[in-house]
Design a protein around this motif. Structure first.
Motif, PDB file in Angstrom:
ATOM      1  N   GLU A   1      39.448  33.445  40.253  1.00 51.42           N
ATOM      2  CA  GLU A   1      38.859  33.268  38.929  1.00 51.42           C
ATOM      3  C   GLU A   1      37.664  32.358  39.069  1.00 51.42           C
ATOM      4  OE1 GLU A   1      41.478  32.201  35.703  1.00 51.42           O
ATOM      5  OE2 GLU A   1      43.139  33.274  36.644  1.00 51.42           O
ATOM      6  N   GLY A   2      36.475  32.865  38.732  1.00 49.47           N
ATOM      7  CA  GLY A   2      35.267  32.064  38.802  1.00 49.47           C
ATOM      8  C   GLY A   2      34.093  32.890  39.296  1.00 49.47           C
TER       9      GLY A   2
ATOM     10  N   LYS B   1      46.468  44.578  45.568  1.00 49.19           N
ATOM     11  CA  LYS B   1      47.146  43.609  44.690  1.00 49.19           C
ATOM     12  C   LYS B   1      46.201  42.491  44.249  1.00 49.19           C
ATOM     13  CE  LYS B   1      51.248  45.440  45.302  1.00 49.19           C
ATOM     14  NZ  LYS B   1      51.868  46.249  44.308  1.00 49.19           N
ATOM     15  N   ALA B   2      44.975  42.481  44.721  1.00 53.60           N
ATOM     16  CA  ALA B   2      44.025  41.414  44.398  1.00 53.60           C
ATOM     17  C   ALA B   2      43.430  41.599  43.015  1.00 53.60           C
ATOM     18  CB  ALA B   2      42.903  41.391  45.440  1.00 53.60           C
ATOM     19  N   SER B   3      42.972  40.471  42.440  1.00 54.35           N
ATOM     20  CA  SER B   3      42.280  40.544  41.157  1.00 54.35           C
ATOM     21  C   SER B   3      41.199  39.476  41.112  1.00 54.35           C
ATOM     22  CB  SER B   3      43.252  40.374  39.996  1.00 54.35           C
ATOM     23  OG  SER B   3      43.789  39.080  39.981  1.00 54.35           O
ATOM     24  N   TRP B   4      40.141  39.760  40.354  1.00 56.80           N
ATOM     25  CA  TRP B   4      39.053  38.805  40.156  1.00 56.80           C
ATOM     26  C   TRP B   4      38.611  38.860  38.709  1.00 56.80           C
ATOM     27  CZ3 TRP B   4      33.981  40.202  38.720  1.00 56.80           C
ATOM     28  CH2 TRP B   4      33.126  39.110  38.549  1.00 56.80           C
ATOM     29  N   LYS B   5      38.374  37.680  38.149  1.00 58.19           N
ATOM     30  CA  LYS B   5      37.875  37.560  36.791  1.00 58.19           C
ATOM     31  C   LYS B   5      36.865  36.424  36.798  1.00 58.19           C
ATOM     32  CE  LYS B   5      39.492  35.877  32.367  1.00 58.19           C
ATOM     33  NZ  LYS B   5      40.666  35.484  31.596  1.00 58.19           N
ATOM     34  N   GLY B   6      35.659  36.714  36.314  1.00 55.36           N
ATOM     35  CA  GLY B   6      34.651  35.666  36.311  1.00 55.36           C
ATOM     36  C   GLY B   6      33.360  36.121  35.695  1.00 55.36           C
ATOM     37  N   LYS B   7      32.389  35.217  35.717  1.00 60.70           N
ATOM     38  CA  LYS B   7      31.084  35.492  35.131  1.00 60.70           C
ATOM     39  C   LYS B   7      30.280  36.457  35.993  1.00 60.70           C
ATOM     40  CE  LYS B   7      27.048  33.089  33.351  1.00 60.70           C
ATOM     41  NZ  LYS B   7      26.397  31.796  33.182  1.00 60.70           N
ATOM     42  N   SER B   8      30.261  36.221  37.307  1.00 57.11           N
ATOM     43  CA  SER B   8      29.485  37.080  38.196  1.00 57.11           C
ATOM     44  C   SER B   8      30.084  37.102  39.591  1.00 57.11           C
ATOM     45  CB  SER B   8      28.030  36.606  38.273  1.00 57.11           C
ATOM     46  OG  SER B   8      27.974  35.294  38.782  1.00 57.11           O
TER      47      SER B   8
END
Length: 159
Positions: A91-92, A105-112
Motif C-alpha cells: 500500500e503506497g 495472491k499479491a495486491s497493491w493499492k496506492g496513488k501511483s
C-alpha cells in the motif's frame, strides 16, 4: 595473480543511484548503507525482505524489496533501485528503477506505480495509476554542480 585480483575487485562493485538527488556512483557489493557523495544524505543499499506487517512513512533502498506471502507494507512512498518481488500486500506510491513482479495472491493499492517493467500473475489485485515503462528523470547538470558562491545576496556585481 595481480590481474585476477583486479578483475575480482571490479566484479565486486555495483552502480547505484541516489533516490533523493538521482546521482549515480559505484559501491562495493557488500555495502549496506552509504552517504550520497552529491547530496550527502544517507542511502540504504541492502536488500529488504518483509515477512510481516510493516507500517512506515517511507520504505527506500537502492537494493531489492521482497514481500513474503504474509508480508504487508503500508507506506507513503516505496522506492527501490533493483525492483520489487511481491507475494503479499503493498500500500503506497511505488517508484522503482527495476522490474516489479506480483504473484497471484499479491495486491497493491496506492496513488501511483512507476516501474521499468511489470509482471502480473492472474488474480493479482491492483488499484491506482500505473505507468510502465517508466524511467526516473536524470538530474539536470545545473542541479548537479555546486552553486556559484560569487553571486551571494548582497553581491554588488549582480544588478
Amino acid at each position: 595473480m595481480a590481474k585476477s585480483a583486479a578483475t575480482s575487485a571490479a566484479a565486486s562493485k555495483r552502480e547505484i543511484r541516489c533516490y533523493f538527488c538521482g546521482h549515480r556512483f559505484g559501491v562495493s557489493t557488500r555495502t549496506m548503507s552509504v552517504p550520497c557523495p552529491h547530496c550527502n544524505k544517507a542511502l540504504k543499499v541492502e536488500d529488504i525482505t518483509v515477512k510481516s506487517y510493516l507500517p512506515v512513512n517511507d520504505l527506500q533502498t537502492c537494493g531489492r524489496i521482497t514481500i513474503a506471502k504474509n508480508g504487508r507494507v503500508v507506506a507513503k512512498v516505496i522506492r527501490s533501485g533493483d525492483g520489487i518481488d511481491c507475494e503479499g500486500t503493498l500500500e503506497g506510491a511505488i517508484e522503482t528503477d527495476g522490474a516489479i513482479s506480483l504473484t497471484d495472491k499479491a495486491s497493491w493499492k496506492g496513488k501511483s506505480l512507476l516501474c521499468k517493467s511489470l509482471h502480473i500473475a492472474d488474480g493479482t489485485k491492483l488499484i491506482g495509476y500505473i505507468k510502465v515503462p517508466w524511467q526516473r528523470p536524470e538530474p539536470s547538470s545545473a542541479a548537479r554542480e555546486p552553486k556559484n558562491k560569487s553571486q551571494d545576496i548582497g553581491d554588488e556585481s549582480t544588478p
